[in-house]
Design an enzyme around this catalytic site. Structure first.
Site, PDB file in Angstrom:
ATOM      1  N   CYS A  84       6.416   7.689  -0.307  1.00  0.00           N
ATOM      2  CA  CYS A  84       5.016   7.277  -0.870  1.00  0.00           C
ATOM      3  C   CYS A  84       5.076   6.441  -2.074  1.00  0.00           C
ATOM      4  O   CYS A  84       4.250   5.752  -2.396  1.00  0.00           O
ATOM      5  CB  CYS A  84       4.425   8.729  -0.991  1.00  0.00           C
ATOM      6  SG  CYS A  84       4.549   9.658   0.332  1.00  0.00           S
TER       7      CYS A  84
ATOM      8  N   CYS B  74       4.883   5.946   7.432  1.00  0.00           N
ATOM      9  CA  CYS B  74       3.825   6.865   7.677  1.00  0.00           C
ATOM     10  C   CYS B  74       2.560   5.991   8.195  1.00  0.00           C
ATOM     11  O   CYS B  74       1.594   6.521   8.521  1.00  0.00           O
ATOM     12  CB  CYS B  74       3.349   7.706   6.491  1.00  0.00           C
ATOM     13  SG  CYS B  74       2.714   6.901   5.090  1.00  0.00           S
TER      14      CYS B  74
END
Ligand code: FES
Length: 121
Positions: free
Chosen positions: A102, A33
């Site tokens: 994440c 990301c």
């Protein structure tokens, strides 16, 4: 979608900030990301006396940094070095599949900070 633990750590993140006189800093980015995390460690007698983090990431990254730093604080360098993103995700009672990357930021950031410390000492 998110566990109560993720939401709680997102709303009240632990260990956010910098350590001005840190012994090691880890700066990592996600290839998925593009978000980033910085982890600061203070080492005393072979243990992580203090750990702090900052992230330019999503809510799952905030919660992962909070949980990951809590998990390694007080641990020996050897113990802390073994932390994995799956352990962080499990401690948060899971993350959605598309958010697992994440938790890499927290685990990778902690290991990078330790590697920085070891390279200096
Ligand atoms: Fe980038 Fe979560 S989407 S860290």
């Amino acid at each position: 979608m998110y566990s109560d633990k993720v939401i709680e750590h997102f709303q009240n993140p632990r260990n956010v900030g910098e350590i001005a006189d840190s012994d090691g800093v880890g700066k990592v980015g996600s290839s998925v990301c593009g978000d980033m995390m910085e982890v600061y460690i203070k080492v005393k007698d072979g243990r992580l006396e203090d750990v702090k983090y900052k992230t330019f990431g999503c809510g799952a990254a905030v919660a992962s940094g909070s949980m990951g730093t809590e998990m390694v604080k007080g641990k020996t360098i050897e113990e802390a070095m073994k932390i994995t993103n799956m352990q962080v995700a499990e401690a948060l009672d899971g993350l959605p599949e598309e958010k697992l990357h994440c938790s890499n930021l927290a685990a990778d950031g902690i290991r990078a900070a330790i590697e920085d410390y070891l390279s200096k000492s």
